[in-house]
Design an enzyme around this catalytic site. Structure first.
Site, PDB file in Angstrom:
ATOM      1  N   HIS A 131      38.726  50.100  23.949  1.00 21.62           N
ATOM      2  CA  HIS A 131      38.303  48.706  24.072  1.00 21.62           C
ATOM      3  C   HIS A 131      36.835  48.545  24.450  1.00 21.62           C
ATOM      4  O   HIS A 131      36.343  47.428  24.578  1.00 21.62           O
ATOM      5  CB  HIS A 131      39.166  47.993  25.127  1.00 21.62           C
ATOM      6  CG  HIS A 131      40.520  47.645  24.606  1.00 21.62           C
ATOM      7  ND1 HIS A 131      40.813  47.619  23.276  1.00 21.62           N
ATOM      8  CD2 HIS A 131      41.659  47.303  25.244  1.00 21.62           C
ATOM      9  CE1 HIS A 131      42.075  47.288  23.107  1.00 21.62           C
ATOM     10  NE2 HIS A 131      42.615  47.084  24.278  1.00 21.62           N
ATOM     11  N   GLU A 322      35.785  32.631  38.578  1.00 18.09           N
ATOM     12  CA  GLU A 322      35.277  32.962  37.246  1.00 18.09           C
ATOM     13  C   GLU A 322      34.987  31.647  36.535  1.00 18.09           C
ATOM     14  O   GLU A 322      35.848  30.762  36.480  1.00 18.09           O
ATOM     15  CB  GLU A 322      36.289  33.752  36.427  1.00 18.09           C
ATOM     16  CG  GLU A 322      35.786  34.029  35.004  1.00 18.09           C
ATOM     17  CD  GLU A 322      36.819  34.737  34.134  1.00 18.09           C
ATOM     18  OE1 GLU A 322      36.614  35.916  33.844  1.00 18.09           O
ATOM     19  OE2 GLU A 322      37.825  34.098  33.764  1.00 18.09           O
ATOM     20  N   GLU A 467      30.153  33.719  30.611  1.00 21.20           N
ATOM     21  CA  GLU A 467      31.141  34.006  31.658  1.00 21.20           C
ATOM     22  C   GLU A 467      30.410  34.504  32.906  1.00 21.20           C
ATOM     23  O   GLU A 467      29.514  35.350  32.809  1.00 21.20           O
ATOM     24  CB  GLU A 467      32.147  35.057  31.188  1.00 21.20           C
ATOM     25  CG  GLU A 467      32.943  34.568  29.980  1.00 21.20           C
ATOM     26  CD  GLU A 467      34.081  35.490  29.557  1.00 21.20           C
ATOM     27  OE1 GLU A 467      34.835  35.094  28.664  1.00 21.20           O
ATOM     28  OE2 GLU A 467      34.201  36.600  30.122  1.00 21.20           O
ATOM     29  N   ARG A 469      30.962  35.871  36.952  1.00 19.28           N
ATOM     30  CA  ARG A 469      31.824  36.314  38.058  1.00 19.28           C
ATOM     31  C   ARG A 469      30.930  36.886  39.162  1.00 19.28           C
ATOM     32  O   ARG A 469      29.762  37.188  38.936  1.00 19.28           O
ATOM     33  CB  ARG A 469      32.828  37.370  37.580  1.00 19.28           C
ATOM     34  CG  ARG A 469      33.869  36.789  36.637  1.00 19.28           C
ATOM     35  CD  ARG A 469      34.883  37.812  36.174  1.00 19.28           C
ATOM     36  NE  ARG A 469      34.347  38.676  35.143  1.00 19.28           N
ATOM     37  CZ  ARG A 469      35.027  39.680  34.581  1.00 19.28           C
ATOM     38  NH1 ARG A 469      36.255  39.949  34.988  1.00 19.28           N
ATOM     39  NH2 ARG A 469      34.481  40.404  33.626  1.00 19.28           N
TER      40      ARG A 469
HETATM   41  C1  LIG Z   1      38.740  41.639  26.149  1.00 25.50           C
HETATM   42  C2  LIG Z   1      38.137  42.580  27.131  1.00 25.50           C
HETATM   43  C3  LIG Z   1      37.963  42.179  28.433  1.00 25.50           C
HETATM   44  C4  LIG Z   1      37.383  43.040  29.364  1.00 25.50           C
HETATM   45  N1  LIG Z   1      37.273  42.623  30.650  1.00 25.50           N
HETATM   46  C5  LIG Z   1      36.730  43.443  31.562  1.00 25.50           C
HETATM   47  C6  LIG Z   1      36.631  43.060  32.911  1.00 25.50           C
HETATM   48  O1  LIG Z   1      37.114  42.005  33.313  1.00 25.50           O
HETATM   49  N2  LIG Z   1      36.011  43.902  33.777  1.00 25.50           N
HETATM   50  C7  LIG Z   1      35.517  45.112  33.373  1.00 25.50           C
HETATM   51  O2  LIG Z   1      34.963  45.830  34.187  1.00 25.50           O
HETATM   52  N3  LIG Z   1      35.627  45.520  32.109  1.00 25.50           N
HETATM   53  C8  LIG Z   1      36.212  44.713  31.200  1.00 25.50           C
HETATM   54  N4  LIG Z   1      36.315  45.133  29.911  1.00 25.50           N
HETATM   55  C9  LIG Z   1      35.744  46.438  29.547  1.00 25.50           C
HETATM   56  C10 LIG Z   1      36.749  47.573  29.724  1.00 25.50           C
HETATM   57  O3  LIG Z   1      37.155  47.672  31.067  1.00 25.50           O
HETATM   58  C11 LIG Z   1      36.074  48.897  29.340  1.00 25.50           C
HETATM   59  O4  LIG Z   1      35.629  48.819  28.020  1.00 25.50           O
HETATM   60  C12 LIG Z   1      36.963  50.106  29.495  1.00 25.50           C
HETATM   61  O5  LIG Z   1      36.186  51.277  29.366  1.00 25.50           O
HETATM   62  C13 LIG Z   1      38.057  50.126  28.446  1.00 25.50           C
HETATM   63  O6  LIG Z   1      38.984  51.146  28.729  1.00 25.50           O
HETATM   64  P1  LIG Z   1      39.607  51.967  27.527  1.00 25.50           P
HETATM   65  O7  LIG Z   1      40.829  52.643  28.012  1.00 25.50           O
HETATM   66  O8  LIG Z   1      39.763  51.119  26.333  1.00 25.50           O
HETATM   67  O9  LIG Z   1      38.450  53.025  27.321  1.00 25.50           O
HETATM   68  P2  LIG Z   1      37.767  53.569  25.968  1.00 25.50           P
HETATM   69  O10 LIG Z   1      37.098  52.460  25.271  1.00 25.50           O
HETATM   70  O11 LIG Z   1      38.731  54.358  25.186  1.00 25.50           O
HETATM   71  O12 LIG Z   1      36.665  54.521  26.603  1.00 25.50           O
HETATM   72  C14 LIG Z   1      35.579  53.984  27.302  1.00 25.50           C
HETATM   73  C15 LIG Z   1      34.716  55.117  27.876  1.00 25.50           C
HETATM   74  O13 LIG Z   1      35.461  55.816  28.842  1.00 25.50           O
HETATM   75  C16 LIG Z   1      35.504  57.191  28.533  1.00 25.50           C
HETATM   76  N5  LIG Z   1      36.769  57.716  28.994  1.00 25.50           N
HETATM   77  C17 LIG Z   1      38.012  57.249  28.769  1.00 25.50           C
HETATM   78  N6  LIG Z   1      38.915  58.012  29.410  1.00 25.50           N
HETATM   79  C18 LIG Z   1      38.239  58.981  30.048  1.00 25.50           C
HETATM   80  C19 LIG Z   1      38.599  60.073  30.868  1.00 25.50           C
HETATM   81  N7  LIG Z   1      39.867  60.335  31.169  1.00 25.50           N
HETATM   82  N8  LIG Z   1      37.625  60.870  31.369  1.00 25.50           N
HETATM   83  C20 LIG Z   1      36.325  60.622  31.081  1.00 25.50           C
HETATM   84  N9  LIG Z   1      35.926  59.601  30.303  1.00 25.50           N
HETATM   85  C21 LIG Z   1      36.862  58.785  29.795  1.00 25.50           C
HETATM   86  C22 LIG Z   1      35.329  57.243  27.022  1.00 25.50           C
HETATM   87  O14 LIG Z   1      34.855  58.496  26.581  1.00 25.50           O
HETATM   88  C23 LIG Z   1      34.306  56.156  26.839  1.00 25.50           C
HETATM   89  O15 LIG Z   1      33.033  56.647  27.158  1.00 25.50           O
HETATM   90  C24 LIG Z   1      36.931  44.324  28.975  1.00 25.50           C
HETATM   91  C25 LIG Z   1      37.115  44.736  27.649  1.00 25.50           C
HETATM   92  C26 LIG Z   1      37.713  43.876  26.739  1.00 25.50           C
HETATM   93  C27 LIG Z   1      37.874  44.333  25.336  1.00 25.50           C
END
Ligand SMILES: Cc1cc2nc3c(=O)[nH]c(=O)nc-3n(C[C@H](O)[C@H](O)[C@H](O)COP(=O)(O)OP(=O)(O)OC[C@H]3O[C@@H](n4cnc5c(N)ncnc54)[C@H](O)[C@@H]3O)c2cc1C
Length: 606
Positions: A131, A322, A467, A469
């Site tokens: 994400h 928010e 947005e 916060r």
């Molecule tokens: C609609 C939406 C709303 C959001 N709202 C918020 C919010 O309110 N607050 C906020 O802080 N963020 C928010 N985000 C962002 C979100 O928290 C980050 O993008 C988060 O990294 C997504 O987690 P993921 O599992 O999809 O990670 P991925 O997108 O799969 O990975 C993100 C990063 O983390 C690394 N990674 C993943 N797992 C590991 C691991 N085990 N060890 C080392 N590295 C790793 C990946 O290599 C990459 O660099 C939002 C995102 C979306 C799409």
């Protein structure tokens, strides 16, 4: 459950949340609420057909399959399933068909994959729910021929165990935040703040210092084991895959929070692989969340002290806010969470998360307007913004969710994966609590002027909301570890030279990917923020998961930002030997072969 026949609740100061007429049929633009809707995902597929043209849906293809489009990576361990799978990030801005992917079942499997990659000149990219907006995991130009294998943590690396005796939780990093918080809730435990979506992994959230929104309300006493900072600030220990020169292999190593090296791993942008963490948590709390949509932006974001409805005044009262301000509208959607051990008589009790169903789908009218925006008439945003506001205002009333109450998880998770897929920039502005309203008002004034200037020449780059916060900083004292410090790459790392700074105001502006002149607008916003929030007033750091380092045509691209401005934001005010460079050196030390790197990380953290 609350009797849903009653009218709008009375909030602070006797105001009525919202402002919709009771008894009238709520309408969304020209359509009553309840008009057949299509899932946002389907809509984006349909309306943004140009963007998605030729895109292959997610699938799995084994190396032996006739459908395999590339030769399999050589010598891959036969004990671990390897397949080609599509990689698509949230906004659809990264779409790569058929990347080689594996899903280790155990941490021993993880080590096997990493050591294979080291021996064969490949990179391993940990992958959660995909994400993230910023291309930290892989470059958008990667192909199945790239020497990279994704390591999907979500399939098997999801174990969790809770120690109620000391309120700690140990979890593997592929667990989603929703699953983690659900397990905690079952044990009577919780957190103060967390990212709004629940379908993000713990590993992904820690990588980018995931945050929610919370500062102490006036007079509020912090609950033991809770933090007002990022999720990373809850870490007591973590286990990373690190190079061991004695054995000539990558091995598992656990770092305690008190180990100075741990500060490089708390927030690491994916420059390592974390398999497991232990977090400090605390007693779960009941929260109330009231929504307001009848407060003028000019009041909420007005100059300090200009009204009783400034954002800062809500922070004083409840600590958790928010604001979502749709383009070309007058009143933002303001959510105010307050700690509320017992149910206020007029609140609706909720027993599961994602209670704003109306914001998870796209109405037919919205879909048509987005199609118009993407189809060459970006000025349709002047109708689209008000329509989005109408959907929220009507939805809050129809679903009685303008005043809800329940366990923290059910109030803190409120974004579903089906919400409209937009892109966003993101910044944390570090400042003092006393300066919050000024920081917000400055942004509001500059943003309005910029939007008007673009409109005057026929440009409409921003079609999603602003947005806002506010969180605390990553103080290790929050979890009883005074003095061990925060993640060296955390946007919420305190500035020792600015002891009055105790909060961060988070700003995001959302827009549909591909909107003309969006990057130029984002760049101007970024440059303005960097030049405005300076000195002892405030400082800017990027929100790692979102958009930053803009040129006039692309995010994550401006060389000065990548090589100078951003690193300096993590050097200024920090002790030598405990700053940006220290973090990079530690991460290099434990991954000297850069098995855990990507093109963006190579540019930012060479
Ligand atoms: C609609 C939406 C709303 C959001 N709202 C918020 C919010 O309110 N607050 C906020 O802080 N963020 C928010 N985000 C962002 C979100 O928290 C980050 O993008 C988060 O990294 C997504 O987690 P993921 O599992 O999809 O990670 P991925 O997108 O799969 O990975 C993100 C990063 O983390 C690394 N990674 C993943 N797992 C590991 C691991 N085990 N060890 C080392 N590295 C790793 C990946 O290599 C990459 O660099 C939002 C995102 C979306 C799409």
């Amino acid at each position: 459950m609350r009797d849903t026949s009653q009218g709008a609740a009375t909030g602070e100061g006797g105001e009525q949340p919202g402002g919709a007429q009771q008894g009238s049929t709520p309408r969304v633009g020209t359509q009553p609420v309840g008009t057949p809707e299509i899932a946002r995902r389907d809509f984006v597929k349909a309306a943004a057909a140009g963007v998605l043209a030729g895109w292959l849906p997610a699938f799995r293809v084994s190396p032996a399959s006739a459908q395999a489009t590339c030769t399999a990576p050589p010598n891959f361990p036969s004990s671990i399933a390897l397949y080609q799978q599509a990689y698509q990030n949230w906004s659809g801005e990264i779409q790569i068909s058929a990347l080689w992917t594996c899903a280790p079942q155990t941490t021993a499997d993880v080590l096997t994959v990493v050591n294979w990659a080291y021996a064969n000149g490949y990179q391993v990219r940990p992958r959660g729910m995909m994400h993230n907006w910023s291309p930290l995991t892989v470059s958008p130009t990667a192909t199945c021929g790239s020497k990279v294998v994704l390591l999907d943590t979500t399939q098997h690396l999801t174990a969790v165990s809770i120690n109620t005796a000391n309120s700690t939780v140990t979890a593997q990093t592929g667990i989603t935040m929703e699953a983690l918080l659900t397990a905690l809730e079952g044990a009577g435990l919780g957190v103060t703040a967390t990212p709004a979506p629940g379908d993000v992994t713990l590993g992904g959230v820690l990588a980018i210092d995931g945050h929610g929104t919370a500062v102490p309300a006036v007079g509020e006493q912090a609950v033991a084991g809770h933090t007002y900072g990022s999720v990373s600030n809850l870490v007591l220990s973590l286990t990373a895959v690190v190079w061991n020169s004695a054995s000539g292999q990558y091995v598992l190593r656990t770092f305690q929070r008190s180990d100075a090296q741990c500060k490089a791993f708390l927030v690491h942008l994916g420059r390592t692989l974390i398999t497991e963490v232990t977090l400090q948590v605390g007693a779960n709390q009941r929260l109330r969340c009231q929504s307001w949509f009848n407060i003028a932006a000019t009041d909420l974001f007005g100059p300090p002290g200009s009204s009783s409805k400034t954002l800062s005044s809500y922070l004083d009262r409840a600590g958790r806010v928010e604001a979502i301000w749709f383009p070309f509208t007058s009143n933002p959607w303001l959510k105010v969470w307050s700690v509320s051990p017992s149910k206020p008589p007029l609140s609706l009790e909720v027993t599961s998360p994602y209670n704003y169903s109306f914001s998870d789908t796209v109405t037919t009218a919205e879909a048509q307007l987005v199609a118009q925006i993407l189809g060459g008439d970006p000025s349709s945003v002047t109708t689209f913004g008000p329509l989005q506001y109408d959907v929220v205002a009507a939805g809050l009333v129809v679903t009685f969710t303008y005043d809800i109450w329940g366990w923290s998880k059910n109030l803190l998770l409120y974004v579903r994966p089906t919400t409209l897929r937009v892109t966003a920039n993101g910044y944390a502005v570090l400042t003092s609590r006393a300066n919050v309203q000024q920081v917000v008002n400055d942004f509001f004034t500059a943003h309005q002027a910029r939007v008007a200037a673009y409109q005057a020449v026929g440009h409409y780059p921003m079609n999603g909301p602003v947005e806002i916060r506010v969180t605390g900083l990553d103080n290790s004292a929050d979890i009883g570890l005074s003095g061990v410090g925060a993640g060296q790459l955390s946007a919420l790392r305190p500035r020792p030279d600015q002891s009055a700074w105790n909060v961060a105001v988070w700003f995001d502006i959302l827009t549909i990917p591909g909107t003309p002149t969006a990057e130029q607008f984002y760049r101007e916003t970024e440059q303005w923020m960097l030049s405005h929030y300076t000195g002892s007033y405030a400082a800017v750091r990027p929100e790692w998961s979102k958009g930053w380092a803009y040129t006039t045509t692309a995010a994550w691209s401006d060389p000065t930002m990548l090589t100078t401005t951003i690193p300096n934001a993590y050097r200024t005010g920090q002790a030598k030997g405990d700053n940006w460079d220290t973090a990079l050196a530690t991460l290099d030390k434990y991954d000297p072969y850069r098995v855990f790197a990507s093109p963006l990380l190579n540019a930012l953290a060479p």
